[in-house]
Design an enzyme around this catalytic site. Structure first.
Site, PDB file in Angstrom:
ATOM      1  N   ASN A   9       0.930  -1.293   0.076  1.00 57.46           N
ATOM      2  CA  ASN A   9       0.045   0.163  -0.010  1.00 57.46           C
ATOM      3  C   ASN A   9       0.702   1.372  -0.118  1.00 57.46           C
ATOM      4  OD1 ASN A   9      -2.106   2.089   0.394  1.00 57.46           O
ATOM      5  ND2 ASN A   9      -2.371   1.542   2.572  1.00 57.46           N
ATOM      6  N   TRP A  10       0.810   1.995  -1.173  1.00 51.97           N
ATOM      7  CA  TRP A  10       1.929   3.102  -1.174  1.00 51.97           C
ATOM      8  C   TRP A  10       1.326   4.275  -0.451  1.00 51.97           C
ATOM      9  CZ3 TRP A  10       3.296   3.257  -7.264  1.00 51.97           C
ATOM     10  CH2 TRP A  10       4.377   2.132  -7.471  1.00 51.97           C
ATOM     11  N   LYS A  11       0.262   4.302  -0.247  1.00 56.20           N
ATOM     12  CA  LYS A  11      -0.512   5.559   0.479  1.00 56.20           C
ATOM     13  C   LYS A  11      -0.248   6.625  -0.493  1.00 56.20           C
ATOM     14  CE  LYS A  11      -0.213   3.386   5.093  1.00 56.20           C
ATOM     15  NZ  LYS A  11       0.030   3.560   6.228  1.00 56.20           N
ATOM     16  N   HIS A  94      -9.829   1.445   5.270  1.00 52.97           N
ATOM     17  CA  HIS A  94      -8.340   1.521   5.817  1.00 52.97           C
ATOM     18  C   HIS A  94      -8.365   2.478   7.080  1.00 52.97           C
ATOM     19  CE1 HIS A  94      -4.204   2.801   6.721  1.00 52.97           C
ATOM     20  NE2 HIS A  94      -3.815   1.420   5.976  1.00 52.97           N
ATOM     21  N   GLU A  96      -7.050   4.926   8.154  1.00 51.06           N
ATOM     22  CA  GLU A  96      -6.682   6.297   7.731  1.00 51.06           C
ATOM     23  C   GLU A  96      -8.050   6.872   7.179  1.00 51.06           C
ATOM     24  OE1 GLU A  96      -2.118   5.516   7.396  1.00 51.06           O
ATOM     25  OE2 GLU A  96      -3.107   5.686   5.624  1.00 51.06           O
ATOM     26  N   GLU A 166      -5.240  -4.955  10.629  1.00 51.72           N
ATOM     27  CA  GLU A 166      -4.445  -3.880  11.098  1.00 51.72           C
ATOM     28  C   GLU A 166      -4.744  -3.004  12.240  1.00 51.72           C
ATOM     29  OE1 GLU A 166      -4.772  -0.744   8.005  1.00 51.72           O
ATOM     30  OE2 GLU A 166      -6.713  -0.254   8.805  1.00 51.72           O
ATOM     31  N   GLY A 172       2.474   2.481  10.738  1.00 50.91           N
ATOM     32  CA  GLY A 172       3.284   3.614  10.644  1.00 50.91           C
ATOM     33  C   GLY A 172       3.947   4.070  11.947  1.00 50.91           C
ATOM     34  N   SER A 212       2.956  -2.410  10.226  1.00 51.51           N
ATOM     35  CA  SER A 212       4.497  -2.225  10.184  1.00 51.51           C
ATOM     36  C   SER A 212       5.169  -3.712   9.829  1.00 51.51           C
ATOM     37  CB  SER A 212       4.926  -1.876  11.758  1.00 51.51           C
ATOM     38  OG  SER A 212       4.320  -0.707  11.824  1.00 51.51           O
ATOM     39  N   GLY A 233       2.811  -1.097   4.212  1.00 47.33           N
ATOM     40  CA  GLY A 233       2.677   0.133   4.135  1.00 47.33           C
ATOM     41  C   GLY A 233       4.263   0.721   3.696  1.00 47.33           C
ATOM     42  N   GLY A 234       4.919   1.250   4.723  1.00 48.96           N
ATOM     43  CA  GLY A 234       6.290   1.868   4.532  1.00 48.96           C
ATOM     44  C   GLY A 234       7.286   1.094   3.879  1.00 48.96           C
TER      45      GLY A 234
END
Length: 253
Positions: A9-11, A94, A96, A166, A172, A212, A233-234
């Site tokens: 997931n590049w966000k 998600h 967010e 999640e 994050g 994470s 994510g990251g």
């Protein structure tokens, strides 16, 4: 055996030029694998990625969708628009989106139904905050999210939905649920799906961990029997990190 599914997931990251460079590097380095891999990208990158990754076996997905086919919803994208692009997956609910954009259990459910109608496979996110976990209510909270999300879905649709657990406190933040904590919740989710549907659906549905996950902990998490992949994510922003997670997944027996 369920197939391991790693979704990056590049966000809100990567310009067109950066997405193109990523796709070319990914194609050059992609190993032969029995596992599934997909990239969940911003809307602006999707046309490029669906072309660049066509025929590679690497999926492309969106990070959000509206539940209506068309209408006066300024700034939104419909399932039919995604289908026309050739998108295979779409993230729904998600944390967010729920936190910053008022996504509710009702809109999550409507989006799930709309995506299935359009032939796009949803990845529906569920998970608790630190406060809810510390109060001992994590499982009841997640159970409520799942019951609402799957309202009205057929067993066939449910089995083709991916669930991403999640924990909000591990997104994050660098914190990660222990493999035991993640397995406990993912096993609980699988048991809940058996209760909502049947054993066939529960055994077929893919349940990812998304909090994470990175190369250093992916092997331990993915070794657990009820964790069928990761929503990354990251660590998905660098090809080498994403592929290291893919290669950490256990081989099928």
């Amino acid at each position: 055996m369920r197939q391991i599914f790693i979704a990056g997931n590049w966000k809100m990251n990567k310009t067109l030029a950066e997405a193109k460079a990523f796709a070319e590097e990914l194609k050059a380095k992609m190993p032969e694998t029995e596992h599934a891999l997909a990239v969940m990208a911003p809307f602006t990158d999707l046309p490029l990625l669906t072309v660049a990754l066509a025929g590679t076996g690497i999926g492309v997905g969106a990070q959000n969708v509206h539940f209506e086919e068309s209408g006066a919803y300024t700034g939104e994208i419909s399932p039919l628009m995604l289908r026309e692009l050739g998108v295979s997956y779409c993230i729904v609910g998600h944390s967010e989106r729920r936190t910053y954009f008022a996504e509710t259990d009702d809109t999550v459910n409507r989006k799930l139904l709309a995506l299935h109608a359009a032939g796009i496979r949803p990845i529906v996110c569920v998970g608790e905050s630190l406060e809810i976990r510390e109060a001992g209510n994590a499982m009841s909270f997640v159970a409520g999210q799942i019951a609402a999300a799957f309202e009205g879905l057929t067993p066939e649709q449910a089995a083709e939905t991916v669930i991403a657990y999640e924990p909000i406190w591990a997104i994050g933040t660098g914190k990660t649920a222990t493999p035991e904590q993640a397995e406990e919740m993912c096993g609980f989710i699988r048991g809940m799906m058996e209760g909502l549907y049947d054993e066939v659906v529960a055994e077929k549905i893919i349940i990812q961990y998304g909090g994470s996950m990175k190369p250093s902990n992916a092997g331990d998490l993915l070794a657990k029997p009820n964790i069928d992949g990761g929503l990354i994510g990251g660590a998905s922003l660098k090809v080498d990190d994403l592929l290291a997670i893919l290669e950490a997944a256990p081989k099928q027996a």
